[in-house]
Design a protein around this motif. Structure first.
Motif, mmCIF file in Angstrom:
data_model
loop_
_atom_site.group_PDB
_atom_site.id
_atom_site.type_symbol
_atom_site.label_atom_id
_atom_site.label_comp_id
_atom_site.label_asym_id
_atom_site.label_seq_id
_atom_site.Cartn_x
_atom_site.Cartn_y
_atom_site.Cartn_z
ATOM 1 N N UNK A 11 0.833 -1.208 0.000
ATOM 2 C CA UNK A 11 0.000 0.000 0.000
ATOM 3 C C UNK A 11 0.865 1.254 0.000
ATOM 4 N N UNK A 12 1.903 1.253 0.815
ATOM 5 C CA UNK A 12 2.788 2.412 0.922
ATOM 6 C C UNK A 12 4.056 1.997 1.649
ATOM 7 N N UNK A 13 5.083 2.831 1.531
ATOM 8 C CA UNK A 13 6.325 2.604 2.261
ATOM 9 C C UNK A 13 6.138 2.965 3.736
ATOM 10 N N UNK A 14 6.961 2.384 4.627
ATOM 11 C CA UNK A 14 6.824 2.678 6.066
ATOM 12 C C UNK A 14 6.809 4.162 6.395
ATOM 13 N N UNK A 15 7.698 4.927 5.774
ATOM 14 C CA UNK A 15 7.763 6.353 6.098
ATOM 15 C C UNK A 15 6.480 7.076 5.703
ATOM 16 N N UNK A 16 5.879 6.682 4.589
ATOM 17 C CA UNK A 16 4.630 7.313 4.159
ATOM 18 C C UNK A 16 3.498 6.995 5.126
ATOM 19 N N UNK A 17 3.426 5.760 5.572
ATOM 20 C CA UNK A 17 2.381 5.371 6.529
ATOM 21 C C UNK A 17 2.555 6.126 7.844
ATOM 22 N N UNK A 31 0.120 9.254 9.764
ATOM 23 C CA UNK A 31 -0.403 9.252 11.133
ATOM 24 C C UNK A 31 0.124 10.422 11.957
ATOM 25 N N UNK A 32 1.371 10.817 11.723
ATOM 26 C CA UNK A 32 1.905 11.937 12.510
ATOM 27 C C UNK A 32 1.325 13.272 12.057
ATOM 28 N N UNK A 33 1.211 13.486 10.752
ATOM 29 C CA UNK A 33 0.677 14.751 10.256
ATOM 30 C C UNK A 33 -0.841 14.746 10.164
ATOM 31 N N UNK A 34 -1.401 13.605 9.771
ATOM 32 C CA UNK A 34 -2.850 13.554 9.590
ATOM 33 C C UNK A 34 -3.622 13.383 10.878
ATOM 34 N N UNK A 35 -3.061 12.638 11.820
ATOM 35 C CA UNK A 35 -3.776 12.338 13.065
ATOM 36 C C UNK A 35 -3.062 12.843 14.312
ATOM 37 N N UNK A 36 -1.956 13.580 14.098
ATOM 38 C CA UNK A 36 -1.222 14.208 15.205
ATOM 39 C C UNK A 36 -0.625 13.204 16.186
ATOM 40 N N UNK A 37 -0.367 11.969 15.718
ATOM 41 C CA UNK A 37 0.356 11.029 16.564
ATOM 42 C C UNK A 37 1.800 11.521 16.692
ATOM 43 N N UNK A 38 2.385 11.455 17.873
ATOM 44 C CA UNK A 38 3.765 11.925 18.024
ATOM 45 C C UNK A 38 4.768 11.072 17.260
ATOM 46 N N UNK A 39 4.409 9.835 16.964
ATOM 47 C CA UNK A 39 5.293 8.924 16.235
ATOM 48 C C UNK A 39 4.432 7.947 15.456
ATOM 49 N N UNK A 40 4.878 7.589 14.264
ATOM 50 C CA UNK A 40 4.125 6.647 13.461
ATOM 51 C C UNK A 40 4.197 5.233 14.012
ATOM 52 N N UNK A 41 3.238 4.360 13.645
ATOM 53 C CA UNK A 41 3.168 3.020 14.222
ATOM 54 C C UNK A 41 4.338 2.117 13.858
ATOM 55 N N UNK A 44 15.375 -0.963 16.390
ATOM 56 C CA UNK A 44 16.525 -0.139 16.759
ATOM 57 C C UNK A 44 17.617 -0.938 17.465
ATOM 58 N N UNK A 45 17.224 -1.913 18.299
ATOM 59 C CA UNK A 45 18.237 -2.625 19.082
ATOM 60 C C UNK A 45 19.153 -3.484 18.233
ATOM 61 N N UNK A 46 18.731 -3.844 17.008
ATOM 62 C CA UNK A 46 19.612 -4.601 16.116
ATOM 63 C C UNK A 46 20.081 -3.756 14.936
ATOM 64 N N UNK A 47 19.597 -2.530 14.826
ATOM 65 C CA UNK A 47 19.999 -1.639 13.743
ATOM 66 C C UNK A 47 19.123 -1.704 12.513
ATOM 67 N N UNK A 48 18.214 -2.675 12.466
ATOM 68 C CA UNK A 48 17.344 -2.818 11.295
ATOM 69 C C UNK A 48 15.985 -3.331 11.707
ATOM 70 N N UNK A 49 14.942 -2.676 11.241
ATOM 71 C CA UNK A 49 13.570 -3.114 11.437
ATOM 72 C C UNK A 49 12.796 -2.677 10.214
ATOM 73 N N UNK A 50 11.821 -1.811 10.382
ATOM 74 C CA UNK A 50 11.188 -1.166 9.227
ATOM 75 C C UNK A 50 12.038 0.016 8.760
ATOM 76 N N UNK A 51 12.954 0.446 9.613
ATOM 77 C CA UNK A 51 13.916 1.497 9.281
ATOM 78 C C UNK A 51 15.319 0.974 9.575
ATOM 79 N N UNK A 52 16.314 1.630 9.010
ATOM 80 C CA UNK A 52 17.705 1.371 9.343
ATOM 81 C C UNK A 52 18.130 2.377 10.408
ATOM 82 N N UNK A 53 18.675 1.870 11.515
ATOM 83 C CA UNK A 53 19.049 2.720 12.655
ATOM 84 C C UNK A 53 20.557 2.775 12.784
#
Length: 285
Positions: free
Chosen positions: A210-216, A220-230, A274-283
């Protein structure tokens, strides 16, 4: 002004346990952290020290790091918990049998007046209470990661929890400068049940293209004012932790909490966030 407990035991010195210990020590409590083995105990103390140093760098510590750290000790045995402890918080991994064993051992080590709490984010507090001789002195105190910066503690009450136990937990929560929500014991409580539902649906959306993680997350952060996306939040919590909670909720609440295939695959590959450096994002630290 509410007062922090004089003496606190924390069973488990990982990220959550160290954060809980740091928060109580900062509020003025003497804290004893229990970890499995001397090496792990020393690592737990370093986690607390590291958290205090970061707080000081950000101007969030009113005392020198060394002075706060003097209030923290570590041990490799639950038997070393102080008999006069006001509060013991269990913060070991989300394994019901392990938690029950640690809570029962802690109850034997401390006095009858001590309040025992579990930091579980989803397991049945009522079932954990069955391992104790004094279930009226037991409840859930669900802290959020990172503990020192989080504003919330979810206080989970069973049918056996005494009113004065709840009052004490609320007073100590306020002494930490945090807000409370009180919920009855049920699978996932309020926070994990809703948070995991949103996170799992976001993972399904990635899985379905449907979309990339950052887009999803941005939606939620801009559209629904969540402080962090899911999905970013899932990385911070840990994909393995989210999977364990989802599996428990799947069993207790039904098919809507079935873990997505993508979540299982990432955990199997060791992509835990984050604890391994890779999840839906690279940390990168």
């Amino acid at each position: 002004m509410t007062a922090a407990p004089r003496t606190v035991g924390v069973v488990g010195g990982g990220r959550m346990g160290a954060g809980i210990a740091q928060s109580f020590a900062t509020a003025g409590s003497d804290v004893v952290v229990v970890e499995s083995g001397r090496e792990a105990a020393e690592a737990a103390l370093e986690r607390v020290a590291g958290g205090l140093r970061r707080a000081a760098e950000r101007g969030r510590l009113d005392e020198p790091v060394e002075r706060v750290l003097e209030r923290v000790t570590v041990t490799a045995s639950v038997d070393d918990l102080p008999a006069g402890a006001d509060l013991v918080v269990e913060a070991v991994p989300e394994d019901a049998a392990l938690k029950a064993r640690m809570l029962a051992a802690a109850e034997k080590a401390v006095g009858d007046r001590a309040v025992l709490a579990t930091n579980t984010s989803s397991l049945s507090v009522t079932e954990l209470a069955s391992a104790l001789s004094r279930p009226e002195r037991f409840l859930g105190m669900h802290f959020f990661n990172p503990v020192p910066a989080s504003a919330l503690v979810e206080v989970v009450v069973t049918g056996q929890t005494a009113e004065d136990t709840v009052r004490a937990a609320l007073e100590w929560t306020h002494a930490l400068g945090k807000r409370d929500v009180v919920v009855k014991d049920s699978p996932g409580f309020a926070s994990s049940r809703l948070g995991v539902a949103l996170g799992l649906e976001a993972i399904r959306m990635v899985e379905e293209g449907v979309a990339e993680p950052e887009a999803i997350d941005t939606a939620m952060t801009l559209g629904y004012k969540h402080p962090m996306g899911p999905l970013r939040l899932t990385d911070l919590v840990g994909l393995d932790v989210r999977l364990a909670i989802a599996e428990y909720l799947h069993v207790t609440l039904g098919e809507r909490f079935a873990p997505p295939r993508l979540l299982r695959e990432k955990v199997a590959r060791g992509e835990l966030g984050r604890k391994t450096g890779q999840g839906f994002y690279t940390w990168r630290e």
